[in-house]
Enzyme design. Sequence first.
Site, short mmCIF file in Angstrom:
data_model
loop_
_atom_site.label_atom_id
_atom_site.label_comp_id
_atom_site.label_asym_id
_atom_site.label_seq_id
_atom_site.Cartn_x
_atom_site.Cartn_y
_atom_site.Cartn_z
N HIS A 151 0.78 -1.11 -0.12
CA HIS A 151 0.08 -0.05 -0.10
C HIS A 151 0.91 1.29 0.01
O HIS A 151 2.03 1.09 0.28
CB HIS A 151 -1.07 0.09 1.21
CG HIS A 151 -2.00 -1.19 1.42
ND1 HIS A 151 -2.98 -1.16 0.27
CD2 HIS A 151 -2.24 -2.04 1.98
CE1 HIS A 151 -3.87 -2.03 0.47
NE2 HIS A 151 -3.44 -2.78 1.45
N CYS A 193 -0.53 2.66 -4.40
CA CYS A 193 -1.39 3.94 -4.46
C CYS A 193 -0.23 5.02 -4.22
O CYS A 193 0.45 4.85 -3.32
CB CYS A 193 -2.37 3.80 -3.61
SG CYS A 193 -3.86 2.68 -3.96
#
Length: 311
Positions: A151, A193
């Site tokens: 992430h 991300c």
Amino acid sequence: MMEGNQSSPVPAEKDEDQHGDPGDMVDARPDRSFRHFLEKKKKNGQEQQPEAPVSNQCRIVNPTFKYNMDYKKVGKCIIINNRNFEDQTGMLTRSGTDKDAGELSKCFKSLGFEVVTYNNQCCDDMKKLLKQAAEENHSDAACFACIFLSHGKEGCIYGTDGTLGIKDLTTFFRGDECKTLIGKPKLFFIQACRGTAFDDGVETDSGPADNTGVTDANPRCKIPVEADFLLAYSTVPGYFSWRNSGRGSWFVQSLCSMLNDHGKQLEIMQILTRVNYMVATNYESQSEDPRFSEKKQIPCVVSMLTKELYF
């Protein structure tokens, strides 16, 4: 899934007209410690001459514009594959990342890299791994690669216990920190991300068109410490990065496909341009929630490479 005070101006054109080229300047307001480089010192009202003559000539070199790959080893590739995260991070399990890690390992091994994969690393472990790798002797290696699967948010990557600045990890490999990789390509691939924005895409008038090693002999020179890096991000700043829980992430699967097909023929920027094309045209999100459906993605390459790279 988604992953002031005013200051007097710096020497005016009048000085340049009278005394010639004033030299290289910075696009910044000079502080007191820097001002003495910009202003000529005066003695008894007269300009003080330099003690030794300064040459206006620069050294001309004729570089080869391909990185030398004629080393004993291609180099090391580190894969950091973070799947599970501690509760306080608020991050969900990254299903499909093991598919990415496996495909990347096979792909980079086929290119000749020594591949080592580390799963579920906390922030401290990530820093220790990269610092240790930078301290190794890479004299017999042509380059270095590192891949982050996690992430993220803009400028940061998640360890299992929190976030860490990407710059904090790449800085170990700067020219003034990692001497045995000076002048060699340092490649970072980042599947994460970089924000929370969606790319809705835009309709076009038509669909996509069909698609039917010598060592340098240059004299020693000084190069920027930030030279010879390449950072290939899965998405542009501010946006989500997409991953399929069964097939893996759009970016990594496209990267592996292009490296498997063209890794030993095309130059790295040509390969990554094709990766951009593949992600942009071949993928679109599907979700039962219309807010997350029919979204697009485009990867982003930041290159400080100084030569062409062919594996």
